[in-house]
Design an enzyme around this catalytic site. Structure first.
Site, short mmCIF file in Angstrom:
data_model
loop_
_atom_site.label_atom_id
_atom_site.label_comp_id
_atom_site.label_asym_id
_atom_site.label_seq_id
_atom_site.Cartn_x
_atom_site.Cartn_y
_atom_site.Cartn_z
N LYS A 22 -27.22 -66.66 56.37
CA LYS A 22 -27.02 -65.20 56.41
C LYS A 22 -28.29 -64.50 55.93
CE LYS A 22 -24.91 -63.12 52.81
NZ LYS A 22 -25.61 -61.99 52.18
N ASN A 23 -28.86 -64.97 54.82
CA ASN A 23 -29.97 -64.23 54.19
C ASN A 23 -31.31 -64.46 54.87
OD1 ASN A 23 -28.15 -63.10 52.51
ND2 ASN A 23 -28.61 -64.40 50.74
N ARG A 91 -26.17 -53.75 51.66
CA ARG A 91 -27.43 -53.35 51.03
C ARG A 91 -28.63 -53.82 51.83
NH1 ARG A 91 -28.24 -52.51 46.42
NH2 ARG A 91 -30.14 -53.72 46.39
N CYS A 115 -23.87 -52.40 43.21
CA CYS A 115 -22.76 -53.18 43.78
C CYS A 115 -22.12 -53.94 42.62
CB CYS A 115 -23.24 -54.10 44.89
SG CYS A 115 -24.06 -55.55 44.25
N ARG A 120 -29.08 -53.19 41.05
CA ARG A 120 -29.88 -53.61 42.20
C ARG A 120 -30.77 -52.48 42.75
NH1 ARG A 120 -26.29 -57.32 45.95
NH2 ARG A 120 -28.32 -58.13 46.55
N PRO A 121 -31.69 -52.00 41.92
CA PRO A 121 -32.60 -50.95 42.38
C PRO A 121 -33.56 -51.46 43.46
CG PRO A 121 -33.29 -51.82 40.27
CD PRO A 121 -31.98 -52.46 40.57
N ASP A 123 -36.89 -50.21 43.45
CA ASP A 123 -38.17 -49.64 43.02
C ASP A 123 -39.36 -50.50 43.45
OD1 ASP A 123 -36.78 -51.33 40.96
OD2 ASP A 123 -38.78 -51.30 40.07
N ASP A 305 -26.94 -67.46 43.80
CA ASP A 305 -25.82 -67.43 44.76
C ASP A 305 -24.95 -68.68 44.67
OD1 ASP A 305 -27.62 -65.70 47.42
OD2 ASP A 305 -26.80 -65.04 45.50
N ILE A 327 -30.63 -63.71 36.86
CA ILE A 327 -31.10 -62.82 37.93
C ILE A 327 -30.37 -61.49 37.94
CG2 ILE A 327 -31.47 -62.60 40.42
CD1 ILE A 327 -33.10 -64.90 39.24
N ARG A 397 -18.09 -61.56 54.88
CA ARG A 397 -19.47 -61.08 55.02
C ARG A 397 -20.43 -62.27 55.12
NH1 ARG A 397 -21.38 -56.77 50.88
NH2 ARG A 397 -23.18 -57.24 52.17
C1 EPZ Z 1 -31.27 -61.29 47.81
O1 EPZ Z 1 -30.84 -60.07 47.26
C2 EPZ Z 1 -30.05 -61.91 48.47
N1 EPZ Z 1 -29.59 -61.04 49.55
C3 EPZ Z 1 -28.94 -62.09 47.43
O2 EPZ Z 1 -27.85 -62.74 48.08
C4 EPZ Z 1 -29.47 -63.01 46.34
O3 EPZ Z 1 -28.49 -63.13 45.32
C5 EPZ Z 1 -30.76 -62.40 45.73
O4 EPZ Z 1 -31.72 -62.18 46.77
C6 EPZ Z 1 -31.39 -63.31 44.69
O5 EPZ Z 1 -31.69 -64.54 45.26
C7 EPZ Z 1 -30.25 -61.06 50.74
O6 EPZ Z 1 -31.24 -61.77 50.92
C8 EPZ Z 1 -29.71 -60.18 51.82
P1 EPZ Z 1 -33.57 -59.47 44.49
P2 EPZ Z 1 -31.94 -59.02 46.72
O7 EPZ Z 1 -34.28 -58.25 44.93
O8 EPZ Z 1 -33.19 -59.14 47.48
C9 EPZ Z 1 -34.07 -56.86 40.59
C10 EPZ Z 1 -25.61 -63.13 48.61
O9 EPZ Z 1 -24.64 -63.41 47.92
N2 EPZ Z 1 -34.81 -55.90 41.44
O10 EPZ Z 1 -34.27 -60.78 44.62
O11 EPZ Z 1 -31.28 -57.69 46.64
C11 EPZ Z 1 -32.61 -56.95 40.97
O12 EPZ Z 1 -31.87 -55.93 40.33
C12 EPZ Z 1 -26.58 -62.07 48.12
O13 EPZ Z 1 -25.91 -63.66 49.70
C13 EPZ Z 1 -35.38 -54.77 40.86
O14 EPZ Z 1 -35.24 -54.55 39.66
O15 EPZ Z 1 -32.19 -59.57 45.26
C14 EPZ Z 1 -32.22 -58.33 40.49
O16 EPZ Z 1 -31.92 -58.26 39.11
C15 EPZ Z 1 -26.13 -61.47 46.80
N3 EPZ Z 1 -36.07 -53.92 41.65
C16 EPZ Z 1 -33.50 -59.14 40.69
O17 EPZ Z 1 -34.56 -58.20 40.82
C17 EPZ Z 1 -36.23 -54.13 42.99
O18 EPZ Z 1 -36.90 -53.32 43.66
C18 EPZ Z 1 -33.51 -60.02 41.92
O19 EPZ Z 1 -33.07 -59.24 43.00
C19 EPZ Z 1 -35.66 -55.29 43.56
C20 EPZ Z 1 -34.96 -56.16 42.76
#
Ligand code: EPZ
Length: 451
Positions: A22-23, A91, A115, A120-121, A123, A305, A327, A397
């Site tokens: 999916k990802n 998202r 969520c 999940r910002p 920034d 995950d 995470i 999903r």
């Molecule tokens: C991806 O989400 C995956 N989704 C998530 O899978 C997965 O859990 C996550 O990566 C971590 O491996 C997809 O690929 C579609 P991150 P993502 O940005 O990119 C913080 C599932 O179950 N952060 O790597 O949204 C954030 O809050 C889903 O399949 C910021 O602070 O995750 C988190 O604490 C759930 N600012 C950490 O980084 C930002 O701009 C990692 O989030 C971006 C992220």
């Protein structure tokens, strides 16, 4: 609305075929916006999220056809917008920012909001895109972006964000000059996106490492041959956890074992026998599970995950297991529901301790997010009696035909309308069992074989 009903306590036997990731599918479907023309993708999982992505692309002017493979025509983009009603459900729609800005010079994307698992910002996405020359304004919950002249830059991410890396990468491929993304995500799904972009003519090196180097090109073209999505390491890990918690002997085929090493290490620590093939993993568990410790980390560490699924395994592992979620700030929503099934879980902040119990008891439980729902299904497989998992739209999903795949290895599990009462649920489970009995098995059981 539907629920999943499980009559637990049966060990699982047989093989399950892994679907595409999916990802990886979500960013790759969106990356087709970077190369006007017709694209063909194979091994795209049939999920609510992939159909949401295709309908979003359709709304912006890019029609698709799903017939086994996915054909997508991105010749024209009519609107450069991802509306709130789509982004709030998924998202990952924010991933259109990079490609739209790179191709059209503008984008209007709803802020995704938080969520169940955290705020999940985005920034880091915006900071990286601004470094390439994009300018953003926030208005009415939307981000309005413009990018008249994307120029390569040195970008340092504060954390290895997966979709943050992907968004920035998809803009940098069409920027003038060189971009380096430092502290980039190393996840296999990011690597798959890089490979797809390279097939379109993008010049990217360093995939799988913390530094991605991109030499911008004037334009990209659809690949000459179909692209196959990498197998889903989280789906594979989920089914191996199913065999671990229920016991038995299950082989997951069509997967990429080298991508789930951290999870396999945990399952071995828990007392499972794990055999790794070229494209398959076989897990056998016929002795009591042992407690283990786990800490989620960015790839190649243990995937966040997989945390909920491993916690389900820990609930019936002898001793006390410790699970640390590094995470996301709120990814223990499944703990309360597992406790309703008799699990003994305490958690403070990002650390959970799980005291293994003899057996879980079936109950009505509520899914809160994709992986938490998977954990509740796994717990139901091991629990005594009936478990009903509600709000299974979360599951749809990210898991293709989860009930069918688990039924295929002997689980007593069905989908039923939310309102189905106990008698009807048992009747549905019995009917499913009868339907799954092959004529040979029926003959062996002495029943007349239907002609
Ligand atoms: C991806 O989400 C995956 N989704 C998530 O899978 C997965 O859990 C996550 O990566 C971590 O491996 C997809 O690929 C579609 P991150 P993502 O940005 O990119 C913080 C599932 O179950 N952060 O790597 O949204 C954030 O809050 C889903 O399949 C910021 O602070 O995750 C988190 O604490 C759930 N600012 C950490 O980084 C930002 O701009 C990692 O989030 C971006 C992220």
């Amino acid at each position: 609305m539907e629920k999943i009903v499980i009559d637990g306590g049966r060990p699982l036997h047989g093989s399950i075929r892994c679907s595409g990731a999916k990802n990886a599918a979500l960013p790759i479907l969106i990356a087709t916006l970077l190369a006007p023309g017709e694209h063909r993708l194979t091994n795209v999982p049939e999920l609510a999220d992939t159909s949401s992505t295709l309908s979003l692309l359709g709304r912006i002017g890019c029609p698709s056809l799903v017939q086994g493979s996915v054909r997508l025509d991105t010749t024209r983009i009519a609107f450069c917008e991802a509306p709130y009603d789509v982004v709030r459900k998924m998202r990952a729609s924010v991933l259109v920012l990079g490609p739209m800005l790179a191709r059209c010079g503008e984008a209007r994307v709803s802020l995704p909001g938080g969520c169940a698992i955290g705020t999940r910002p985005i920034d880091q996405h915006l900071k990286g895109l601004e470094a390439l020359g994009c300018r953003f304004e926030l208005e009415g919950g939307y981000i309005n972006g413009i990018a008249h002249d994307l120029k390569g830059a040195e970008i340092h991410l504060d954390m290895p964000t997966v979709t943050g890396t992907e968004n920035i990468l998809m803009a940098a491929v069409l920027a003038r000059g060189t971009t380096r993304i430092h502290n980039a995500a190393r996840e296999p799904e990011v690597v798959d996106l890089v490979h797809f972009l390279q097939n379109l003519g993008a010049k990217i090196t360093g995939e799988g490492t913390s530094t991605l180097t991109i030499e911008g090109v004037p334009r990209l073209w659809p690949a000459s041959r179909p692209y196959s999505i990498v197998p889903d390491r989280i789906e594979a890990g989920t089914y191996l956890c199913a065999a671990a918690i229920a016991g038995g002997d299950v082989e997951v085929t069509g997967c990429a074992p080298q991508l789930l090493e951290a999870s396999l290490h945990k399952l071995r620590e828990a007392g499972c026998h794990v055999e790794v093939g070229e494209t398959s993993v076989r897990l056998r568990r016929d002795t009591p599970l042992r407690s283990f410790s786990a800490r989620t980390e960015p790839y190649p560490g243990l995937a966040t995950d997989m945390q909920a699924q491993l916690m389900a395994v820990a609930t019936v592992a002898a001793g006390t297991s410790r699970i640390e979620e590094t995470i996301f700030e709120n990814r223990f929503m499944h703990a309360a529901e597992l406790t309703r099934m008799g699990a003994r879980i305490q958690h403070v902040g990002r650390l959970a301790t799980v005291e293994g119990v003899e057996a879980l008891k079936g109950a009505q439980v509520m899914a809160s997010d994709l992986r938490a729902s998977a954990a509740l299904v796994l717990a139901g497989l091991a629990a005594q009696g009936l478990t009903e998992v509600l709000r299974i739209y979360h599951l749809d999903r990210g898991y293709e035909d989860l009930v069918g795949k688990l039924r295929g290895v002997g689980a007593r599990i069905v989908r039923a309308p939310d309102t189905t009462d106990t008698d009807a649920m048992i009747e549905a489970l019995d009917a499913a069992d009868r339907a799954d009995v092959s004529p040979e098995e029926e003959m062996a059981a002495g029943a007349p074989v239907s002609s």
